[in-house]
Design a protein around this motif. Structure first.
Motif, PDB file in Angstrom:
ATOM      1  N   VAL A 564       6.721   7.095   6.144  1.00 28.60           N
ATOM      2  CA  VAL A 564       7.356   6.954   4.837  1.00 28.60           C
ATOM      3  C   VAL A 564       6.999   5.566   4.316  1.00 28.60           C
ATOM      4  O   VAL A 564       7.302   4.556   4.970  1.00 28.60           O
ATOM      5  N   ILE A 565       6.358   5.514   3.153  1.00 35.14           N
ATOM      6  CA  ILE A 565       5.848   4.247   2.626  1.00 35.14           C
ATOM      7  C   ILE A 565       6.632   3.854   1.377  1.00 35.14           C
ATOM      8  O   ILE A 565       6.817   4.664   0.462  1.00 35.14           O
ATOM      9  N   GLU A 566       7.097   2.627   1.350  1.00 39.17           N
ATOM     10  CA  GLU A 566       7.629   1.996   0.143  1.00 39.17           C
ATOM     11  C   GLU A 566       6.660   0.868  -0.203  1.00 39.17           C
ATOM     12  O   GLU A 566       6.752  -0.229   0.348  1.00 39.17           O
ATOM     13  N   GLY A 608       7.483  -4.510   0.659  1.00 40.19           N
ATOM     14  CA  GLY A 608       7.725  -3.079   0.825  1.00 40.19           C
ATOM     15  C   GLY A 608       7.942  -2.775   2.289  1.00 40.19           C
ATOM     16  O   GLY A 608       8.315  -3.654   3.078  1.00 40.19           O
ATOM     17  N   SER A 609       7.666  -1.524   2.692  1.00 41.18           N
ATOM     18  CA  SER A 609       7.888  -1.169   4.103  1.00 41.18           C
ATOM     19  C   SER A 609       7.085   0.069   4.470  1.00 41.18           C
ATOM     20  O   SER A 609       6.721   0.880   3.611  1.00 41.18           O
ATOM     21  N   THR A 611       7.747   3.022   7.374  1.00 47.53           N
ATOM     22  CA  THR A 611       8.738   3.497   8.341  1.00 47.53           C
ATOM     23  C   THR A 611       8.285   4.810   8.950  1.00 47.53           C
ATOM     24  O   THR A 611       7.912   5.749   8.227  1.00 47.53           O
ATOM     25  N   ARG A 620      11.057   0.835  11.268  1.00 46.53           N
ATOM     26  CA  ARG A 620      10.682   0.221   9.990  1.00 46.53           C
ATOM     27  C   ARG A 620       9.902  -1.076  10.189  1.00 46.53           C
ATOM     28  O   ARG A 620      10.327  -1.962  10.921  1.00 46.53           O
TER      29      ARG A 620
END
Length: 632
Positions: A564-566, A608-609, A611, A620
């Motif tokens: 999951v990319i932010e 960003g992050s 996870t 994360r």
């Protein structure tokens, strides 16, 4: 506040009592971390008579312990060591060689032994591994049972810093203490010691912490270091007053006359500027502690009964003594008080005692003094690592500490945050004795809280106040229970650390000196961006780049994780593969992260992050990226 590897102590199931740990700490008269299954090495000083170092309920000293207690000035190895304090040494030869004067030529009180003179070591040691002590408070505040993060850990003390000019340490003494701690068999080393800016390089022998830590980590010993108290100061604090309550009395403000605009400034107060006697005085300041002390001294000499200081706020408790109330408010409240004074002919105020309030919803903050990233040596390595409590920490101190109340004191600093993490590390080491220091760090890093208990974001105190980002808190606020079961870890060994040194372009001879054996870096310089850290920091992104990470499954053997990319603002991120399948035979999987930018100008850092989630775990990694289209 932030540290280089740390966390917040929470409700953690304690390992069986038979699991013993020893640790040693080194700092400016300070003690450090605690452990359970392991021995922890601290470089510190200690006041052994404190109840926090009682050994009730502890079994025999672990048979694998090879350390010793050495007697010295006001320290008797036979009586001052026990089943809790199982090692105690002091190191001064390097210090004396550098300063060229005998210890007793300085005015500061000091002991030529492991005994603590200023309380810093005792405070940090008891925070990390202090025993349970009931009915403890500080001037009636925070009453309850005090304990360290790992209260059944064994402590070994390695005193390398001396109470001279605020605390002085020699690299040679640190290195000798590291050698002894490694040989003695510690499991964790907690160092509430920091190096001033500019830092020495990683391979410079003058940086005893870097050199000693390399050898300790190579032998599986986790090293926890403070991050320094050099944050974006906002100069203020909350009131600490436990004296006699001041009933309604006069309230005055030293109004300016003519072109004199300094009369109401705390640092310019004079006894003849207003009728202070018997009244509480309001003043304003933008200065740090100096303005506060100047005003309190003047008001007390003039017969004033209290002081209200308006300035930028933070959450550190400050005091002018138990009998004189110095109340701090922010500019908004201070201005409202001023308008009240100007609007009435007989302004009155009542000053009440400071109270302890438990369970109130308070937004978490990174303390104003806590040092911030990016790293000055290696900007591609995210610093700090993680965040832990370090403001107004109640723990043991020495009988010589002027701030002491009943053997305990409240102190603040990254020195106080460090032993919180050390205690957590001790617990993790007890639960997972085969985890490497890198695995423990990764577990803390990737499971840390990004918000407070209320779900609201973390703020960063300082000038100005703002929402916190990874340069303020690293991975976040340490979450011990989650760290015990992180799902995946980003592991590293000695080869990975050599990869880092080669990527930093240190020459072969310097790296060989550090490693203590011949070493040749590959002809193609490796990328520092590929060091297997639980974070990704790109200090200069121009074109698309691809980096590699490897994760190790430490949970159930069969598991599927999805990415999951932010993405940071204006940054494009892709992960390949974006699904990781683990089973009984596949424990490690590498993946590639491709990063590019849409920005056409130089930018600051955006965050960003990335996870990895599987329905049970959320692993994360923070992303920090700065676009640099051109450099001058």
């Amino acid at each position: 506040m932030t540290v280089k590897v740390c966390g917040a102590v929470g409700c953690y199931a304690e390992p069986d009592e038979s699991i013993n740990v020893c640790f040693s700490v080194s700092n400016l008269g300070s003690e450090w971390p605690e452990y359970y299954n392991n021995r922890e090495g601290k470089k510190q000083r200690i006041w052994p008579e404190s109840k926090s170092f009682g050994d009730d309920g502890l079994g025999p000293v672990p048979s694998r312990w090879q350390g010793v207690c050495i007697s010295g000035d006001k320290f008797n190895a036979t009586t001052n060591c026990n089943k809790k304090i199982i090692g105690a040494r002091s190191y001064i030869d390097g210090f004396l060689a550098e300063y060229g004067q005998p210890l007793n030529s300085f005015r500061d009180r000091e002991y030529l032994s492991p005994r603590d003179a200023n309380g810093h070591g005792t405070h940090t040691a008891s925070t990390a591994g202090g025993s349970f002590v009931g009915n403890v408070s500080f001037r009636g505040l925070a009453t309850g049972t005090v304990r360290g993060g790992a209260p059944r850990a064994r402590l070994a003390i390695y005193k390398v810093c001396w109470n001279i000019s605020g605390g002085q340490c020699a690299a040679a003494d640190m290195l000798k203490a590291f050698d002894d701690a490694i040989h003695d068999g510690v499991d964790v080393l907690s160092l509430s010691i920091v190096s001033p800016i500019p830092l020495f390089s990683d391979v410079d022998e003058r940086d005893g912490i870097a050199t000693g830590s390399f050898h300790a980590v190579a032998r599986g010993i986790t090293v926890v270091c403070a991050a320094a108290n050099d944050g974006p100061w906002a100069y203020s604090g909350q009131a600490l007053f436990t004296g006699k309550e001041i009933d309604f009395t006069g309230l005055v403000f030293p109004e300016s006359t003519g072109l004199n605009y300094t009369a109401g400034r705390c640092e310019f107060l004079k006894p003849d500027e207003t009728r202070v006697d018997g009244n509480v005085v309001l003043c304003f300041t933008s200065m740090a502690w100096l303005g506060f002390l100047t005003a309190s001294t003047v008001v007390q000499k003039a017969g004033g009964v209290g002081l209200i200081v308006a300035r930028n706020p933070n959450d550190i408790l400050t005091s002018c003594g138990a009998d004189f109330p110095c109340i701090e408010v922010d500019y908004e409240i201070g201005t409202q008080i001023l308008f009240y004074i100007r609007s009435t002919g007989n302004p009155l105020v009542k000053l009440s005692l400071t109270k302890t309030i438990v369970g109130m919803p308070v937004s978490p903050k990174v303390a104003y003094f806590s040092s911030r990233g990016p790293s000055s040596i290696a900007p591609a390595i995210l610093k700090p690592d993680i965040t832990a409590p370090g403001s107004n920490i109640l723990a043991a101190t020495t009988a010589l500490d002027p701030s002491m109340d009943g053997g305990y004191a409240m102190k603040s600093g990254t020195s106080m945050a460090t032993p919180h993490i050390s205690g957590i590390v001790a617990l993790l080491k007890a639960l997972h004795p085969n985890w490497s220091p890198a695995a423990i760090k990764s577990a803390l890093f990737t499971t840390a809280w990004q918000t407070g208990p209320s779900g609201l974001p973390i703020f960063a105190e300082g000038s100005p106040q703002k929402l916190a980002n990874p340069f303020d808190f690293g991975g976040g606020i340490a979450n011990p229970n989650k760290a015990a079961d992180p799902g995946l870890v980003y592991d590293m060994g000695t080869t990975d650390y050599i990869h880092y040194l080669c990527a930093m372009a240190y020459n072969n001879s310097a790296i060989s000196w550090l490693k203590k054996q011949s070493m040749v870096c590959p002809s193609k310089e490796p990328s520092i961006l590929d060091v297997n850290l639980p974070s990704i920091t790109i200090p200069s992104l121009r074109n698309s780049i691809t980096i590699t990470r490897t994760v190790t499954n430490v949970a159930t053997s069969k598991s599927t994780y999805r990415a999951v990319i932010e993405p940071p603002f204006g940054i494009m991120i892709s992960v390949n593969p974006n699904v990781l399948e683990f089973n009984s035979t596949i424990k490690k999987i590498s993946f590639r992260v491709t990063i590019s930018t849409t920005h056409k100008v130089n930018t600051g850092y955006y965050f960003g992050s990335l996870t990895w989630i599987n329905g049970v775990h959320a692993v994360r990694s923070p992303l920090s990226v700065r676009t640099e289209v051109f450099t001058i």
